[in-house]
Enzyme design. Structure first.
Site, short mmCIF file in Angstrom:
data_model
loop_
_atom_site.label_atom_id
_atom_site.label_comp_id
_atom_site.label_asym_id
_atom_site.label_seq_id
_atom_site.Cartn_x
_atom_site.Cartn_y
_atom_site.Cartn_z
N ARG A 1 -2.50 22.30 -13.82
CA ARG A 1 -1.55 21.36 -14.26
C ARG A 1 -1.84 20.98 -15.81
O ARG A 1 -0.60 20.49 -16.53
CB ARG A 1 -1.64 20.02 -13.36
CG ARG A 1 -0.34 19.08 -13.59
CD ARG A 1 -0.37 18.11 -12.57
NE ARG A 1 0.92 17.39 -12.89
CZ ARG A 1 1.37 16.24 -12.16
NH1 ARG A 1 1.27 16.15 -10.67
NH2 ARG A 1 2.56 15.67 -12.57
N ARG B 1 0.78 -1.10 -0.10
CA ARG B 1 0.02 0.18 0.07
C ARG B 1 0.69 1.30 -0.18
O ARG B 1 0.45 2.18 0.30
CB ARG B 1 -1.18 0.08 1.11
CG ARG B 1 -2.17 -0.96 1.04
CD ARG B 1 -3.19 -0.99 1.92
NE ARG B 1 -3.96 -2.00 1.86
CZ ARG B 1 -4.14 -3.16 2.88
NH1 ARG B 1 -3.37 -2.81 3.74
NH2 ARG B 1 -4.98 -4.14 2.59
N HIS C 1 0.47 13.05 -28.87
CA HIS C 1 0.06 11.84 -28.11
C HIS C 1 -0.50 11.06 -29.50
O HIS C 1 -0.29 9.89 -29.79
CB HIS C 1 -0.88 11.52 -27.12
CG HIS C 1 -0.17 11.94 -25.83
ND1 HIS C 1 -1.07 12.25 -24.78
CD2 HIS C 1 1.10 11.79 -25.44
CE1 HIS C 1 -0.10 12.35 -23.84
NE2 HIS C 1 1.10 12.03 -24.11
N LYS D 1 7.96 23.53 -13.28
CA LYS D 1 7.12 22.39 -12.86
C LYS D 1 6.46 22.38 -11.48
O LYS D 1 5.31 22.03 -11.08
CB LYS D 1 7.67 21.01 -13.33
CG LYS D 1 6.73 19.98 -13.23
CD LYS D 1 6.81 18.78 -13.84
CE LYS D 1 5.51 17.91 -14.03
NZ LYS D 1 5.73 16.50 -14.56
N HIS E 1 8.52 10.24 -27.79
CA HIS E 1 7.60 11.44 -27.18
C HIS E 1 7.87 12.86 -27.41
O HIS E 1 6.94 13.62 -27.59
CB HIS E 1 7.51 11.12 -25.59
CG HIS E 1 6.55 12.05 -24.92
ND1 HIS E 1 5.30 11.93 -25.00
CD2 HIS E 1 6.79 12.85 -23.93
CE1 HIS E 1 4.66 12.80 -24.16
NE2 HIS E 1 5.55 13.49 -23.58
N ASN F 1 0.26 19.84 -20.47
CA ASN F 1 -0.14 19.02 -21.62
C ASN F 1 0.04 20.04 -22.88
O ASN F 1 -0.44 19.49 -24.07
CB ASN F 1 -1.33 18.61 -21.19
CG ASN F 1 -1.45 17.69 -20.15
OD1 ASN F 1 -0.57 16.91 -19.87
ND2 ASN F 1 -2.46 17.48 -19.58
N GLU G 1 -4.14 17.78 -11.33
CA GLU G 1 -4.36 18.11 -12.71
C GLU G 1 -5.98 18.41 -12.79
O GLU G 1 -6.55 17.94 -13.56
CB GLU G 1 -4.03 17.04 -13.53
CG GLU G 1 -3.96 17.64 -15.03
CD GLU G 1 -3.32 16.59 -15.81
OE1 GLU G 1 -2.12 16.34 -15.78
OE2 GLU G 1 -3.90 16.03 -16.89
N HIS H 1 0.56 18.10 -26.22
CA HIS H 1 0.43 16.60 -25.89
C HIS H 1 -0.72 16.00 -26.56
O HIS H 1 -0.59 14.86 -26.95
CB HIS H 1 0.67 16.48 -24.55
CG HIS H 1 1.97 16.61 -23.92
ND1 HIS H 1 2.75 17.60 -23.86
CD2 HIS H 1 2.70 15.67 -23.11
CE1 HIS H 1 3.95 17.48 -23.35
NE2 HIS H 1 3.88 16.33 -22.82
N LYS I 1 3.36 11.54 -11.10
CA LYS I 1 2.48 10.61 -12.01
C LYS I 1 3.28 9.36 -12.22
O LYS I 1 4.42 9.30 -12.69
CB LYS I 1 2.37 11.33 -13.39
CG LYS I 1 1.34 12.58 -13.43
CD LYS I 1 0.85 12.84 -14.92
CE LYS I 1 -0.07 14.02 -14.87
NZ LYS I 1 -0.33 14.59 -16.22
N GLU J 1 10.46 19.10 -24.41
CA GLU J 1 9.57 19.41 -23.27
C GLU J 1 10.22 20.64 -22.51
O GLU J 1 9.30 21.30 -21.97
CB GLU J 1 9.74 18.29 -22.20
CG GLU J 1 8.97 16.91 -22.50
CD GLU J 1 7.47 16.86 -22.42
OE1 GLU J 1 6.94 17.95 -21.83
OE2 GLU J 1 6.96 15.98 -22.77
N1 GLY Z 1 4.01 15.48 -18.02
C1 GLY Z 1 2.75 16.19 -17.34
C2 GLY Z 1 2.47 16.16 -16.06
O1 GLY Z 1 3.31 15.91 -15.10
O2 GLY Z 1 1.69 16.81 -15.49
#
Ligand code: GLY
Length: 360
Positions: free
Chosen positions: A241, A121, A252, A227, A265, A245, A237, A248, A143, A185
């Site tokens: 946040r 957990r 994507h 960031k 990417h 993107n 997000e 993206h 993430k 990025e």
């Molecule tokens: N790569 C985008 C984020 O971490 O929200």
């Protein structure tokens, strides 16, 4: 050593950025009240380069590390490979205070983070990113995910690391294509949040491609700071946040249409940023000069602007499946000028179709 703090109350942590930093990870971890058993998850490319240095620094600090190297590449971001990591964690006797370290790029970070979030957990997680893309993006912000056969990153959790240790020197062994993927990025941060930083990138494009260590270290710190500010305001997000993107959504789609092998990417994001800028211009949100500035910088960094031969109709199919879709509408991150973006779903299908024609 530069330090950037990610302020998330009880889940706050520090990003340490220092040349030669891999050999200092043990010392930094000894301040985190961890158990002595550690599992290092890496891949077969990174393992021979840096696992011994990292293990040595852990042993010197009194830890007992085990190393597990997975097959390099996106196919390892799977429940099958996660199960291999769980098995190693159980076999090595990892308990709730034992840390899992990700030593590698985004695949290793997402996989090891997913395992750390769910083993017992949740056990402490440390990121030691070895690609530029992981250093400026995926290792920060919590993430974690593995892929499902129906889509990328569909199974995962927000799970913050206890520490991120970035050693810019490891970029010496990164191939040019991966370096440039990370630079896509980097450009994104200038567009979404900081026009002065964008100007710095314009002025230092050649130094970045030449891997100037001072410039790269500055850029990594700046991206982590931007960031960290965004994640601190919107960890999960729900709003702000989403600006991370930028580029993206179409990026994507291009990666997926190419079977995740034709464009990596960062290349997808470069084309996607160009497309997002064109959509912004079509929608009357920004001047052509801003689009031109972005195109010029991406060109100077030798990143692609278009995906010739791709079919707009095929790309549109991926847009509705994107994780950024809410209530059936794509949330577009568009720029009003370099340094400022906004989120809107008020973009017509005709605009999207026209722009996809321009970038294919
Ligand atoms: N790569 C985008 C984020 O971490 O929200």
């Amino acid at each position: 050593m530069a330090e950037v703090n990610v302020n998330l109350d009880a889940h706050s942590y520090t990003i340490h950025i220092t040349t030669g930093g891999i050999s200092r990870v043990g010392e930094l971890m000894s301040k985190l009240s961890l158990g002595n058993k550690i599992l290092i998850v890496t891949d077969d490319n990174v393992c021979p380069l840096y696992a011994a240095t990292l293990s040595g620094s852990l042993v010197a600090a009194g830890f007992k590390p085990t190393v597990l190297a997975v097959t390099p590449g996106e196919s390892s971001k799977s429940l099958t490979t996660a199960n291999t990591v769980f098995t190693e964690a159980i076999a090595s006797g990892l308990d709730r205070k034992s840390a899992i370290i990700a030593l590698g790029g985004g695949v290793v970070g997402d996989l090891a983070g997913f395992v750390a979030a769910s083993y017992l957990r949740g056990v402490p997680f440390i990121q030691v990113p070895t690609t530029l893309l992981a250093q400026v993006d995926s290792s920060v912000g919590g993430k974690t995910a593995v892929n499902h056969e129906l889509g990328k990153n569909l199974i995962g959790a927000f799970y913050q690391p206890r520490m991120v240790a970035i050693d810019p020197q490891v970029l010496d062994t990164l191939n040019d294509r991966e370096l440039k993927a990370g630079l896509a990025e980097v450009v994104k941060y200038g567009v979404i949040a900081d026009s002065d930083f964008f100007t710095y990138l314009q002025d230092n494009a050649s130094a970045l491609l030449a891997r100037d260590p001072v410039v790269l270290t500055h850029v990594i710190g700046k991206c982590c700071q931007i960031k960290a500010n965004i994640v601190a305001q919107d960890e999960r997000e729900s709003s702000l946040r989403m600006i991370l993107n930028f580029g993206h959504t179409i990026g994507h789609a291009i990666e997926a249409e190419g079977g995740y092998s034709e464009y990596n990417h960062g290349e997808g994001v470069a084309i996607g940023m160009h497309a997002a800028a064109l959509i912004s211009q079509h929608a009357g949100l920004c001047e052509q000069s801003q689009v031109t500035a972005l195109k010029k910088l991406l060109n100077r960094l030798d990143l692609p602007l278009t995906a010739p031969g791709y079919h707009p109709k095929e790309l549109v199919r991926y847009l509705v499946r994107d994780k950024k879709v809410l209530n059936g509408k794509v949330n577009w991150v568009l720029m009003s000028q370099i340094g400022h973006v906004e989120i809107t779903h008020e973009i017509t299908e005709d605009t999207i179709a026209a722009v996809l024609e321009q970038v294919t």
